[in-house]
Design a protein around this motif. Structure first.
Motif, PDB file in Angstrom:
ATOM      1  N   UNK A 110      54.009  40.467  45.544  1.00 28.09           N
ATOM      2  CA  UNK A 110      54.648  39.161  45.690  1.00 28.09           C
ATOM      3  C   UNK A 110      54.063  38.326  46.810  1.00 28.09           C
ATOM      4  N   UNK A 111      52.864  38.691  47.316  1.00 30.02           N
ATOM      5  CA  UNK A 111      52.250  37.996  48.432  1.00 30.02           C
ATOM      6  C   UNK A 111      51.067  37.163  47.949  1.00 30.02           C
ATOM      7  N   UNK A 112      50.948  35.958  48.487  1.00 28.46           N
ATOM      8  CA  UNK A 112      49.812  35.106  48.137  1.00 28.46           C
ATOM      9  C   UNK A 112      48.573  35.573  48.909  1.00 28.46           C
ATOM     10  N   UNK A 113      47.410  35.450  48.252  1.00 25.49           N
ATOM     11  CA  UNK A 113      46.185  35.948  48.867  1.00 25.49           C
ATOM     12  C   UNK A 113      44.978  35.255  48.261  1.00 25.49           C
ATOM     13  N   UNK A 114      43.836  35.457  48.938  1.00 28.59           N
ATOM     14  CA  UNK A 114      42.528  35.072  48.411  1.00 28.59           C
ATOM     15  C   UNK A 114      41.695  36.345  48.235  1.00 28.59           C
ATOM     16  N   UNK A 115      41.047  36.473  47.098  1.00 24.58           N
ATOM     17  CA  UNK A 115      40.146  37.600  46.853  1.00 24.58           C
ATOM     18  C   UNK A 115      38.791  37.234  47.464  1.00 24.58           C
ATOM     19  N   UNK A 116      38.618  37.562  48.735  1.00 26.36           N
ATOM     20  CA  UNK A 116      37.511  37.016  49.508  1.00 26.36           C
ATOM     21  C   UNK A 116      36.319  37.961  49.626  1.00 26.36           C
ATOM     22  N   UNK A 117      36.510  39.099  50.306  1.00 25.09           N
ATOM     23  CA  UNK A 117      35.391  40.002  50.575  1.00 25.09           C
ATOM     24  C   UNK A 117      35.788  41.438  50.248  1.00 25.09           C
ATOM     25  N   UNK A 118      34.875  42.365  50.558  1.00 22.57           N
ATOM     26  CA  UNK A 118      35.161  43.774  50.321  1.00 22.57           C
ATOM     27  C   UNK A 118      36.297  44.293  51.192  1.00 22.57           C
ATOM     28  N   UNK A 119      36.637  43.591  52.266  1.00 21.51           N
ATOM     29  CA  UNK A 119      37.738  44.010  53.138  1.00 21.51           C
ATOM     30  C   UNK A 119      39.036  43.284  52.850  1.00 21.51           C
ATOM     31  N   UNK A 120      38.969  42.087  52.302  1.00 21.30           N
ATOM     32  CA  UNK A 120      40.160  41.234  52.270  1.00 21.30           C
ATOM     33  C   UNK A 120      40.114  40.246  51.116  1.00 21.30           C
ATOM     34  N   UNK A 121      41.202  40.070  50.349  1.00 18.84           N
ATOM     35  CA  UNK A 121      42.476  40.728  50.548  1.00 18.84           C
ATOM     36  C   UNK A 121      43.148  41.030  49.210  1.00 18.84           C
ATOM     37  N   UNK A 122      42.335  41.465  48.222  1.00 19.69           N
ATOM     38  CA  UNK A 122      42.903  41.890  46.937  1.00 19.69           C
ATOM     39  C   UNK A 122      43.335  43.342  47.067  1.00 19.69           C
ATOM     40  N   UNK A 123      44.473  43.552  47.735  1.00 22.13           N
ATOM     41  CA  UNK A 123      44.919  44.900  48.049  1.00 22.13           C
ATOM     42  C   UNK A 123      45.602  45.596  46.877  1.00 22.13           C
ATOM     43  N   UNK A 124      46.134  44.821  45.941  1.00 22.24           N
ATOM     44  CA  UNK A 124      46.845  45.422  44.811  1.00 22.24           C
ATOM     45  C   UNK A 124      46.853  44.435  43.656  1.00 22.24           C
ATOM     46  N   UNK A 125      46.972  44.972  42.456  1.00 23.11           N
ATOM     47  CA  UNK A 125      47.073  44.102  41.293  1.00 23.11           C
ATOM     48  C   UNK A 125      45.747  43.455  40.945  1.00 23.11           C
ATOM     49  N   UNK A 126      45.791  42.170  40.597  1.00 24.38           N
ATOM     50  CA  UNK A 126      44.629  41.469  40.067  1.00 24.38           C
ATOM     51  C   UNK A 126      43.611  41.141  41.157  1.00 24.38           C
ATOM     52  N   UNK A 127      42.389  40.826  40.709  1.00 18.62           N
ATOM     53  CA  UNK A 127      41.319  40.405  41.616  1.00 18.62           C
ATOM     54  C   UNK A 127      40.716  39.119  41.051  1.00 18.62           C
ATOM     55  N   UNK A 128      41.375  37.986  41.245  1.00 19.61           N
ATOM     56  CA  UNK A 128      40.917  36.732  40.653  1.00 19.61           C
ATOM     57  C   UNK A 128      39.578  36.286  41.235  1.00 19.61           C
ATOM     58  N   UNK A 129      38.860  35.481  40.468  1.00 16.83           N
ATOM     59  CA  UNK A 129      37.582  34.931  40.932  1.00 16.83           C
ATOM     60  C   UNK A 129      37.876  33.671  41.742  1.00 16.83           C
ATOM     61  N   UNK A 130      38.334  33.873  42.986  1.00 15.97           N
ATOM     62  CA  UNK A 130      38.700  32.732  43.825  1.00 15.97           C
ATOM     63  C   UNK A 130      37.490  31.931  44.274  1.00 15.97           C
ATOM     64  N   UNK A 131      36.336  32.573  44.341  1.00 15.12           N
ATOM     65  CA  UNK A 131      35.116  31.843  44.678  1.00 15.12           C
ATOM     66  C   UNK A 131      34.834  30.773  43.625  1.00 15.12           C
ATOM     67  N   UNK A 132      34.908  31.160  42.381  1.00  9.50           N
ATOM     68  CA  UNK A 132      34.696  30.196  41.297  1.00  9.50           C
ATOM     69  C   UNK A 132      35.801  29.142  41.289  1.00  9.50           C
ATOM     70  N   UNK A 133      37.050  29.590  41.485  1.00  9.58           N
ATOM     71  CA  UNK A 133      38.167  28.645  41.455  1.00  9.58           C
ATOM     72  C   UNK A 133      37.989  27.553  42.503  1.00  9.58           C
ATOM     73  N   UNK A 134      37.675  27.940  43.731  1.00 13.58           N
ATOM     74  CA  UNK A 134      37.546  26.946  44.802  1.00 13.58           C
ATOM     75  C   UNK A 134      36.330  26.057  44.601  1.00 13.58           C
ATOM     76  N   UNK A 135      35.262  26.624  44.034  1.00 13.21           N
ATOM     77  CA  UNK A 135      34.107  25.798  43.699  1.00 13.21           C
ATOM     78  C   UNK A 135      34.491  24.722  42.683  1.00 13.21           C
ATOM     79  N   UNK A 136      35.270  25.112  41.680  1.00 14.83           N
ATOM     80  CA  UNK A 136      35.702  24.145  40.668  1.00 14.83           C
ATOM     81  C   UNK A 136      36.714  23.157  41.245  1.00 14.83           C
ATOM     82  N   UNK A 137      37.527  23.605  42.197  1.00 13.72           N
ATOM     83  CA  UNK A 137      38.451  22.678  42.861  1.00 13.72           C
ATOM     84  C   UNK A 137      37.670  21.607  43.626  1.00 13.72           C
TER      85      UNK A 137
END
Length: 275
Positions: A110-137
């Motif tokens: 239930x926590x908001x996050x960015x799937x950024x690097x190998x350390x942070x922070x897709x700790x559980x559940x999905x691993x969205x392509x936030x790099x692509x998302x922010x590029x498109x934003x």
């Protein structure tokens, strides 16, 4: 990681180090979407299924290219909370930049996050392509306003700082410079291959108990130290020399004297790559 955000963002708790590396040397492309953006003032819109707040200052003139600033919240935080302590909206009004602050996705805790690097922070559940998302934003904002493509900046706190580094690695053609507050770059250096230099302002508390100044673990995942992060980016940006210490800064009123050290690394060449 971000519940202590207000205190940390004041000036990163106690003694902080500020390290600057300028852009020193010379995936698929983003797909802008059609979104009804505000002509002026502040509005929250949906881009790619996520909430994004956009602020357009009164100084914005469609006849003149404006800078763009994208702010990224930390883990467990959100865009609204980020703005309560960054307070960049008044700066947008004063300086005339388009300002946007998006929400990350929610994990299975239930926590908001960015799937950024190998350390942070897709700790559980999905691993969205936030790099692509922010590029498109960024592309969507550029399609809605007249943006100066040589002045596109990301600022992130904690998990958002990690994400700012990720964007500099992946989308150097879109990102002019980043500011990371208590974030770090990839631990696996093979994952970062910026296509051109990106300016970096790294601010990191020596007392941060979550993202350690000297490097450490987030859960079971290793993140590099503040010094290692900067050393890596000195290499990516092809900076020359050993840099220079600047006068210390007094950024925290309830700490004695100047608590923040500053070091700047310089341009190898004053010639900037075309964007």
């Amino acid at each position: 990681m971000a519940r202590h955000g207000r205190r940390a963002a004041r000036a990163m708790t106690a003694a902080a180090a500020v390290m600057v590396t300028l852009a020193c040397g010379s995936t698929d492309g983003p797909r802008p979407s059609s979104v009804a953006m505000p002509a002026s003032g502040t509005a929250t819109v949906e881009v790619g299924g996520r909430q994004v707040t956009v602020h357009v200052p009164d100084l914005y003139d469609p006849a003149r290219p404006a800078p763009l600033v994208v702010a990224l919240h930390g883990y467990t935080s959100d865009a609204k909370e980020l703005e309560t302590y960054f307070r960049l909206t008044p700066e947008s009004d004063r300086r005339g930049f388009i300002y946007t602050y998006p929400d990350g996705t929610t994990d299975d805790r239930g926590e908001r996050f960015w799937n950024a690097t190998d350390a942070c922070c897709a700790f559980s559940g999905s691993a969205p392509d936030d790099s692509r998302y922010l590029s498109e934003l960024i592309a969507t904002i550029q399609g809605s306003y007249r943006i100066d493509r040589a002045r596109v900046y990301l600022i992130g706190h904690s998990n958002g700082g990690f994400m700012a580094f990720r964007m500099a690695c992946d989308h150097a053609d879109q990102v002019t410079a980043i500011v990371s507050l208590n974030g770090a770059t990839w631990n696996d250096t093979a994952q970062c291959r910026p296509s051109e230099p990106v300016g970096v302002l790294a601010v990191h508390s020596s007392d941060d108990e979550t993202v350690a100044f000297g490097g450490g673990l987030l859960g079971r995942r290793v993140h590099p130290s503040a010094a290692t992060t900067i050393d890596q980016w000195l290499g990516y940006n092809r900076c020359a020399g050993t840099g220079r210490d600047a006068p210390e800064l007094d950024l925290v009123a309830d700490l004695p004297a100047a608590e923040t050290s500053v070091r700047t690394d310089f341009l190898l060449s004053q010639v900037q790559p075309a964007r």
